[in-house]
Design a protein around this motif. Structure first.
Motif, PDB file in Angstrom:
ATOM      1  N   ASP A  82       0.844  -1.194   0.000  1.00 48.58           N
ATOM      2  CA  ASP A  82       0.000   0.000   0.000  1.00 48.58           C
ATOM      3  C   ASP A  82       0.886   1.254   0.000  1.00 48.58           C
ATOM      4  O   ASP A  82       1.509   1.574   1.004  1.00 48.58           O
ATOM      5  N   ASN A 142      -4.201   0.626  -2.006  1.00 53.90           N
ATOM      6  CA  ASN A 142      -4.515  -0.758  -1.632  1.00 53.90           C
ATOM      7  C   ASN A 142      -4.552  -0.877  -0.112  1.00 53.90           C
ATOM      8  O   ASN A 142      -3.892  -1.731   0.489  1.00 53.90           O
ATOM      9  N   ASP A 144      -6.831  -1.884   1.907  1.00 56.12           N
ATOM     10  CA  ASP A 144      -7.395  -3.118   2.449  1.00 56.12           C
ATOM     11  C   ASP A 144      -6.546  -4.343   2.151  1.00 56.12           C
ATOM     12  O   ASP A 144      -6.846  -5.444   2.614  1.00 56.12           O
ATOM     13  N   ARG A 146      -6.158  -6.109  -0.560  1.00 58.55           N
ATOM     14  CA  ARG A 146      -6.720  -7.172  -1.406  1.00 58.55           C
ATOM     15  C   ARG A 146      -5.827  -7.504  -2.584  1.00 58.55           C
ATOM     16  O   ARG A 146      -5.837  -8.623  -3.088  1.00 58.55           O
TER      17      ARG A 146
END
Length: 260
Positions: A82, A142, A144, A146
């Motif tokens: 992330d 990103n 979360d 995933r």
């Protein structure tokens, strides 16, 4: 600790004049040597600790507890997730339209119903000698987690401002070596004066086509907004054929309305 206790005891005896200075120096040297050994051992232990150079997610370990490892051996993967970066290629003709900061939309097969937004961060400084393509990098949020590195993405870059275009179903186009054409429904040049409905006939038009998306094709030239074209049964009509529009019969055509 024992060496320090022994040194303190000899120091007290020496201060009272009951011990030789050589005995005191020997005790101090023993204490210093043991202290140096402790510090060296602590330094070796500190070297066996591994610290992550950046924030990220750890993968599966490649080694087990108690296993001997060599210098440079991979122990575990650390991935920054992330934000996550997507690399994709564009042709030389499209490269001139790519700019840093442009919005991108990415879709992944793992999440077919979701799309992920990001932006272009940089481009490669050279053209690939093998593919003649240029690599572009986009940054995608990103939070979360995933998305994981290594996934394949279908990336769309938003270039320029939205432009109005004329589109028709691909089934309306007749492709041939002489040029692409469509059958347009127009007012009859010689209508029947006794007809109850306005006379309509077929007019064959050669068209210039653009991009295709979602079962529809962009018509650059040859069809204007509001024109009616035949999308099925072209083998039953020709230039000048008389027709009647009957909207009571629904055609079973699946069209992605998001592309209209």
């Amino acid at each position: 600790e024992n060496a320090q206790t022994e040194l303190d005891r000899r120091q007290k005896v020496f201060d009272k004049g009951f011990a030789a200075k050589a005995d005191l120096d020997t005790a101090r040297m023993l204490r210093d040597r043991l202290q140096a050994d402790i510090e060296r051992t602590q330094a070796l232990i500190a070297q066996k600790s591994i610290y992550a150079p950046w924030d990220g997610r750890l993968g599966l370990r490649d080694v087990a507890v108690g296993k001997y490892v060599a210098a440079g051996q991979t122990l575990i993967w650390l991935q920054s997730v992330d934000p996550i970066y997507a690399d994709f290629t564009v042709t030389e003709s499209d490269f001139g339209r790519i700019k840093v900061g442009q919005k991108v939309n990415a879709k992944f097969s793992a999440y077919p119903d979701d799309s992920f937004n990001g932006e272009v961060t940089t481009t490669d400084a050279r053209v690939s000698a093998s593919s003649r393509m240029i690599t572009v990098r986009a940054k995608i949020a990103n939070a979360d987690g995933r998305l994981v590195p290594g996934m394949y993405a279908d990336v769309t870059v938003t270039v320029g401002e939205p432009q109005p275009v004329v589109t028709i179903p691909q089934t309306a186009v007749t492709y041939s070596l002489y040029g692409d054409s469509v059958f347009a429904v127009v007012k009859a040049k010689n209508p029947d004066p006794n007809a109850k409905e306005p006379g309509l006939e077929i007019e064959r038009r050669f068209v210039k086509l653009g991009m295709t998306r979602g079962g529809r094709v962009n018509v650059v030239d040859g069809v204007k907004p509001g024109d009616q074209v035949v999308i099925a049964g072209q083998n039953k009509i020709d230039q000048g054929s008389k027709v009647r529009i009957d909207n009571s019969i629904a055609l079973n055509l699946t069209v992605d309305r998001n592309t209209q």
